[in-house]
Scaffold this active site. Sequence first.
Site, short mmCIF file in Angstrom:
data_model
loop_
_atom_site.label_atom_id
_atom_site.label_comp_id
_atom_site.label_asym_id
_atom_site.label_seq_id
_atom_site.Cartn_x
_atom_site.Cartn_y
_atom_site.Cartn_z
CG ASP A 1 21.14 3.81 30.20
OD1 ASP A 1 21.41 4.47 29.05
OD2 ASP A 1 21.74 3.44 31.16
CG HIS A 2 22.47 8.05 29.26
ND1 HIS A 2 22.44 6.85 29.79
CD2 HIS A 2 23.19 8.83 29.75
CE1 HIS A 2 23.63 6.85 30.72
NE2 HIS A 2 24.04 8.02 30.67
CG ASP B 1 27.79 6.26 32.06
OD1 ASP B 1 26.95 6.72 31.25
OD2 ASP B 1 27.84 6.25 32.97
NE ARG C 1 29.49 12.92 37.28
CZ ARG C 1 30.29 12.30 36.45
NH1 ARG C 1 29.89 12.64 35.16
NH2 ARG C 1 31.55 11.65 36.64
CB SER D 1 35.09 14.30 28.19
OG SER D 1 35.07 14.48 26.95
NE ARG E 1 32.16 15.45 25.09
CZ ARG E 1 31.93 16.58 25.72
NH1 ARG E 1 32.30 17.69 25.39
NH2 ARG E 1 31.50 16.25 27.07
FE1 SF4 Z 1 22.23 7.28 34.18
FE2 SF4 Z 1 24.92 8.28 34.47
FE3 SF4 Z 1 22.95 9.09 36.07
FE4 SF4 Z 1 23.72 6.64 36.21
S1 SF4 Z 1 24.61 8.56 36.80
S2 SF4 Z 1 21.60 7.17 36.28
S3 SF4 Z 1 24.00 5.93 34.22
S4 SF4 Z 1 23.19 9.28 33.88
#
Ligand code: SF4
Length: 754
Positions: A101-102, A166, A448, A643, A645
């Site tokens: 998805d990313h 994630d 975010r 993070s 990471r």
């Molecule tokens: Fe994708 Fe993270 Fe945005 Fe959700 S918050 S759509 S998982 S990038």
Amino acid sequence: LSKKVEMTNWETGNYINYAKMSENLNIVRQRMNNRPLTYAEKILYSHLDNPHEQEIERGVSYLKLRPDRVACQDATAQMAILQFMSAGMPSVATPSTVHCDHLIEAQIGGEKDLARAQDINKEVYDFLSTACAKYNIGFWKPGSGIIHQIILENYAFPGGLMIGTDSHTPNAGGLGMAAIGVGGADAVDVMANLPWELKAPKVIGVKLTGELSGWASPKDIILKVAGILTVKGGTGAIIEYHGPGVDSISATGMATICNMGAEIGATTSLFPFNDRMYDYLNATKRKHIGDFSRTYAKELKEDQGAEYDSLIEINLSELEPHINGPFTPDLATPISKFKEAVKANNWPEEMKVGLIGSCTNSSYEDMSRAASIARDALDHGIKAKALFTVTPGSEQIRATIERDGQLQTFEEFGGMVLANACGPCIGQWDRRDVKKGEKNSIVSSYNRNFTSRNDANPATHAFVTSPDLVVAMTIAGTLNFNPLTDSLKDKDGNEFKLKAPTGDGLPANGYDPGMDTYQAPPQDRSQVNVAVSPTSDRLQILEPFNAWDGKDATDLPILIKAQGKTTTDHISMAGPWLKYRGHLDNISNNMLIGAINSANGEANNIENYTNGEFGTVPGVARDYKAKGIRWVVVGDWNYGEGSSREHAALEPRHLGGLAIIVRSFARIHETNLKKQGMLPLTFSEPADYDKLNPDDKVDLLCTELAVGKPMTMKVHPKNGESYEIKLSHTFNEGQIEWFKNGSALNTMAKATKN
Ligand code: SF4
């Protein structure tokens, strides 16, 4: 409770184990003199590796847990799977899925963007799909949707414990599952059957009373909570919602709230099992799971009298819609005060783009409500004034809203429907309407909104709110529009007010699954070859690290003595480097390039002691490695914060580092270093940091490594007398084995072979 119910419709043989959970819980209850428990505690304690002996103190102990599932997205899955492969196990020990998805960039619309991504990322997708087939991992192809939406639709279940690579993994809290975002290294542990460690979280209670209505939506609950708790307020805590107000929120609405709990630093967020969850399970073809959960319902909520570490109360009947931002998700402004705030802060009034969808807000309910507002505008002969994009969270959502008409409404309204993927939410957005550096405003239903996140333009003012307000403001094209009080002009210039949004929580005709985008692992996995081209610059098979040679290490140079903050971003920068996250050697070219060299106050400019020349940090490290010289890094307080990471630990190991010696560590980074076979050490006397010169040489008496005992370091200054100092560490017995074997994975591989 002993009934056998599969965790998901996509797998066979992986059962929901309420019987075992209940047994564990009873053991812990007895040990705690039957004190009332929060729901968060119940889930964690019922997943303990050793309920008889585990120490349990909220906010203090480290719990060893056995999660039910692991989920990875395509960016973080690459290194996690590469590491898992190096352990040499035939299949994952815990049910796992990978979600593409990313890596899909939004440019001109769903289908074409997806096709382009499939082309550009072909080698990554081929690697992931073959590795998933080989190691018994469910693989969700590009176009299937966003990890958290797919998990909610197919895998989450009440009372379960899941980890995901994630930050927004907590989304599954909408189905009463404790779902926690972790780094790749943790995912690898659980895939390889190691227990997973979590500091026993505190529990913050949020009591909801009243009922949502009108323009107020579930998103406004978390926008309000973010305003109260701020971006740090949830750190180390699980946010547990409860109270009579819960029942007025749909399961997907609860997921929205849990999802965005990541923005306040919460470990995860949770709702208790209720009828709304049952309805959602039923609608997503999991009625049998809903029925099974009902038999265990007593333990799928808090006990009466459960105590929270702190408590917030929100009356939903009085809750106003909120808009949060810009630049931070905790700057919460109720819509009635927003106009003033725009003026007072000189935020750009014109709204350039409205974006709905993402993993946070792309449920059927969200889409239906948003479409009802767009339809209202269309009925008055007007359309979107700002640009407008829609990101469906999954193929199932896309197909269902296509069938039921919402999608057409969005297109008629002037919207562009993007691929079922993260897109602009993670900066995968080829934005053309403003230039870099141009001040402008965008409003999204995402979670975010840190500087540059969506479009890499630091002058973009990004606000987050409900999809309802995004659409309303998109119609007006300005931040100064409050749909609760303000009027718009219809096509003839007559004033009208938008109706409050309406929409079904669940599709009356059921979900349309859309295209088949799932790849199950084949029956016979022995013949599958994992596809990694030896010439790839994005993927590289990992070689196991060398075991310790059993000797003290002498005459080690200090690669860099870093001063001030050294975060995981300084150690392994993100941005363009993310492209190489599956290629350890290539990504190692970013090692410590952001750390400040105490010798000259500069970043990425250090002296190579073998020739006196200055070079980049990775460059000098490579030169030492080529000459067979191991090295150490010296650092300041809270080294490795940021993070989880794992690249920040893999890179120094790969380039020949032996120890990282600092005043103090961020805990996750410290553990990650241990896992990779490094020595994370701290000055027993923090002032010793000041004594060291960047051009000193040191001896590390590794043979002294033992639980609870400091290790001696001999320091040989360039000019002057040698002296000794003591270094502390937090290695336990098992972790010392990691060091001896060269890494935690080597240790697991050894155990599997024996
Ligand atoms: Fe994708 Fe993270 Fe945005 Fe959700 S918050 S759509 S998982 S990038």
